[in-house]
Scaffold this active site. Structure first.
Site, mmCIF file in Angstrom:
data_model
loop_
_atom_site.group_PDB
_atom_site.id
_atom_site.type_symbol
_atom_site.label_atom_id
_atom_site.label_comp_id
_atom_site.label_asym_id
_atom_site.label_seq_id
_atom_site.Cartn_x
_atom_site.Cartn_y
_atom_site.Cartn_z
ATOM 1 C CE LYS A 115 71.931 101.724 11.582
ATOM 2 N NZ LYS A 115 70.759 100.908 11.763
ATOM 3 C CB SER A 154 68.631 98.918 13.274
ATOM 4 O OG SER A 154 69.188 99.969 14.013
#
Length: 189
Positions: free
Chosen positions: A87, A43
């Protein structure tokens, strides 16, 4: 008690004291200074890759602030998940953010995302003839909320899935990759 037994118990006692002191130091460090992390999945590709191991700065998060585009470690707890995600902080408390035509707007102003100008992102756009991020409707964040996305937008479960993250769910910011050695380095944004 013989001298041999006294010596043995003295060694065991010394070992136990050293172990408790070392364990205490490790606990203090991993809860207040730096947290070990392992990147799981793609990700954050190409900034961070699957299975990279490093540490994240807890002290800096707690004493400083989380700025736009900081890489953050988020603790996610749902009915089916209890995991840590790596993230990037995109939207900050009190801001209204949205994406239109693959562009980030914060409080109505376009904000460039230079870390997305990569061969990987551009290849995705051209080969899929699609937006890399997708459109995201305007969202106003609360005073304790952060909107976080992965750098590999098509392959990331992030605030688009979980919603904004609370400050208390963000455990650290920045990543120092320690392994593999050829990828070692500091990634703050």
């Amino acid at each position: 008690m013989s001298e041999k037994n006294k010596s043995f118990f003295k060694e065991v006692w010394s070992f136990c004291k050293d172990f408790v002191v070392c364990a205490g130091i490790v606990l203090v460090c991993t809860h207040f200074i730096a947290r070990p992390i392992q990147v799981k999945g793609s990700s954050m590709y190409p900034t961070l890759e699957d299975k990279e191991i490093g540490i994240s700065n807890i002290l800096g998060k707690n004493l400083g602030s989380i700025d736009r585009f900081d890489i953050v470690i988020v603790h996610v707890v749902t009915e089916t998940k209890n995991e840590y995600l790596v993230k990037r902080a995109i939207g900050l408390p009190g801001e209204t953010i949205y994406y239109e035509d693959d562009k980030l707007y914060v409080n109505g102003e376009y904000v460039e995302e230079p870390f997305l100008d990569t061969e990987f992102a551009n290849d995705y756009r051209s080969s899929h003839n699609a937006s890399y991020t997708g459109n995201i409707s305007p969202l106003t964040l609360g005073e304790d909320e952060y909107f976080c996305l992965g750098d590999n937008r098509p392959g990331s479960s992030d605030s688009r899935v979980y919603g904004p993250f609370k400050y208390s769910n963000i455990l650290g910011k920045g990543v120092v990759v320690l392994f593999p050695f050829n990828k070692a380095g500091v990634h703050t944004w």
